[in-house]
Design an enzyme around this catalytic site. Structure first.
Site, mmCIF file in Angstrom:
data_model
loop_
_atom_site.group_PDB
_atom_site.id
_atom_site.type_symbol
_atom_site.label_atom_id
_atom_site.label_comp_id
_atom_site.label_asym_id
_atom_site.label_seq_id
_atom_site.Cartn_x
_atom_site.Cartn_y
_atom_site.Cartn_z
ATOM 1 N N TRP A 144 20.261 -5.215 -107.654
ATOM 2 C CA TRP A 144 19.674 -6.199 -106.732
ATOM 3 C C TRP A 144 20.445 -6.266 -105.430
ATOM 4 O O TRP A 144 19.864 -6.453 -104.370
ATOM 5 C CB TRP A 144 19.531 -7.567 -107.395
ATOM 6 C CG TRP A 144 18.472 -7.528 -108.457
ATOM 7 C CD1 TRP A 144 18.640 -7.686 -109.805
ATOM 8 C CD2 TRP A 144 17.070 -7.243 -108.265
ATOM 9 N NE1 TRP A 144 17.434 -7.526 -110.458
ATOM 10 C CE2 TRP A 144 16.456 -7.257 -109.546
ATOM 11 C CE3 TRP A 144 16.276 -6.975 -107.148
ATOM 12 C CZ2 TRP A 144 15.081 -7.022 -109.727
ATOM 13 C CZ3 TRP A 144 14.909 -6.742 -107.323
ATOM 14 C CH2 TRP A 144 14.332 -6.769 -108.598
ATOM 15 N N ASP A 184 22.104 -14.562 -103.686
ATOM 16 C CA ASP A 184 20.890 -14.366 -104.475
ATOM 17 C C ASP A 184 21.151 -14.885 -105.890
ATOM 18 O O ASP A 184 21.654 -14.165 -106.734
ATOM 19 C CB ASP A 184 20.540 -12.875 -104.497
ATOM 20 C CG ASP A 184 19.327 -12.573 -105.374
ATOM 21 O OD1 ASP A 184 18.759 -13.517 -105.960
ATOM 22 O OD2 ASP A 184 18.955 -11.388 -105.458
ATOM 23 N N LYS A 222 13.090 -16.644 -113.389
ATOM 24 C CA LYS A 222 14.158 -16.488 -114.361
ATOM 25 C C LYS A 222 14.570 -17.845 -114.931
ATOM 26 O O LYS A 222 14.389 -18.107 -116.105
ATOM 27 C CB LYS A 222 15.379 -15.803 -113.743
ATOM 28 C CG LYS A 222 15.328 -14.281 -113.645
ATOM 29 C CD LYS A 222 14.329 -13.742 -112.652
ATOM 30 C CE LYS A 222 14.216 -12.250 -112.648
ATOM 31 N NZ LYS A 222 14.680 -11.614 -111.428
#
Ligand SMILES: *Cc1c(COP(=O)(O)O)cnc(C)c1O
Length: 356
Positions: A102, A168, A192
């Site tokens: 990511w 993030d 999530k």
């Protein structure tokens, strides 16, 4: 069929109580005779939902008053672009720590829009503060506190002086208390640890708003969304509503401090099962092992398929590891009951006994 223990990395498990409540309210929200997803986002019903969700998130995370909370679309991936567009000029550069898949995506996007310097790297452990080659003139320092695919989590908050920290938190927001005031901008895709897909939550310090570079599309300008209470256009109302139910559920469970205790215990049980066997392994340095995403491999990879098949039959689903890593991955977000981890640990022991 009864509910399974769903270890999916995202979209992921939601608390059963939240789903039950959504079911009760789906055709008639609080006596208004309509579903909350059928009403105007500017009407009194949805306004109440939106305001309550924000207030609850502020309470859960102790978000200071000089931060705006925005409920946006485009996922965490959209933020990869919005951040450079809003926080750095085309001439400036930003610092990025690269700890996995990511981080790489965020860096690649920033490079489309300006200069992104990788100031530290790690895959099985995060770089330590003294290893970071920080630039004092960077527009911001971006990192990924929890790498969802690698299962690598920062054990510390980097210190970057006056350079704002941009993070993030898609896969570990609300998993433990954090000091929001340490950050310039926090963002998290909802699917999530917050709610259903379709929503990304951005928490931004007010002085960082209003600096979008010329030519930034209206929809990608933080100021537009901040000034319009995330309702410049139609927001993802049902996802926002469900996120609000999750926040309410979290408050009833004792908030993020209570969650942290449970999360730590759940993760410790799973890592102990992995470390206590010669059959399972996890490559991450213990201090950086994620509480949320636990990848592990079998000593005999040819048994991966059998493991997944039998786990599935035992009601333990979505354990297949990311295609880039292989093996297994158990995502154990807030909504995963401790009983789910216990069931997985005993399944693993049983499988090992039969196949090792
Ligand atoms: C899932 C995830 C993303 C991508 O989120 P989208 O909402 O699909 O764009 C980005 N970063 C992290 C850390 C993630 O876990």
């Amino acid at each position: 069929m009864s509910r399974v223990f769903n270890f999916s990395a995202g979209p992921a498990i939601l608390p059963e109580e939240v789903l039950q409540r959504a079911r009760e309210e789906i055709t008639d929200w609080h006596g208004c005779g309509m579903s909350i997803m059928e009403v105007s986002h500017r009407g009194k019903e949805f306004t109440r939902v939106a305001e309550q969700a924000e207030a609850d998130l502020r309470e859960l995370m102790a978000i200071p008053d000089n931060y705006k909370v925005m409920f946006l679309q485009g996922g965490a991936s959209g933020q990869f672009a919005m951040i450079p567009l809003n926080l750095m000029t085309a001439e400036q550069s930003a610092d990025y720590i690269d700890t996995g898949a990511w981080s790489e995506r965020a860096i690649a996007e920033a490079k489309l829009l300006g200069k992104a310097k990788v100031v530290g790297e790690g895959r099985s452990a995060v770089p330590r503060q003294h290893e970071l080659a920080l630039n004092a003139d960077a527009a911001y320092l971006h990192y990924t506190p929890n790498e969802t695919i690698g299962g690598l989590e920062f054990d510390y908050i980097p210190e970057a002086g006056d350079v704002p920290l941009v993070v993030d938190m898609s896969s570990n927001i609300l998993s433990r208390p954090i000091d929001v005031s340490r950050f310039g901008l926090i963002y998290a895709g909802a699917q999530k640890n917050i709610g259903p897909a379709g929503l990304v939550v951005t928490i931004i310090r007010e002085d960082l708003i209003g600096k979008a570079r010329p030519g930034t599309p209206t929809m990608l300008d933080y100021k537009i969304h901040a000034d319009n209470g995330s309702m410049y256009n139609t927001p993802p109302t049902y996802s926002w509503y469900l996120a609000g139910l999750v926040f309410d559920w979290l408050k009833q469970k004792g908030g993020v401090a209570a969650m942290a205790e449970i999360n730590q215990r759940k993760a410790a049980k799973l890592y102990a099962a992995i470390d206590g066997s010669d059959f399972y392994s996890n490559p991450v340095a213990p201090i950086n092992r994620s509480w949320m995403n636990v990848p592990f491999t079998l000593a005999k990879p040819e048994l991966d398929g059998e493991f997944l098949k039998q786990a599935d039959a035992a009601g333990l689903t979505s354990l297949k590891g990311h295609r880039s890593v292989g093996g297994m991955r158990a995502s154990i977000y807030n909504a995963m009951p401790e009983a789910g981890v216990d069931a997985l640990v005993s399944f693993m022991a049983d499988f090992e006994q039969r196949y090792a």
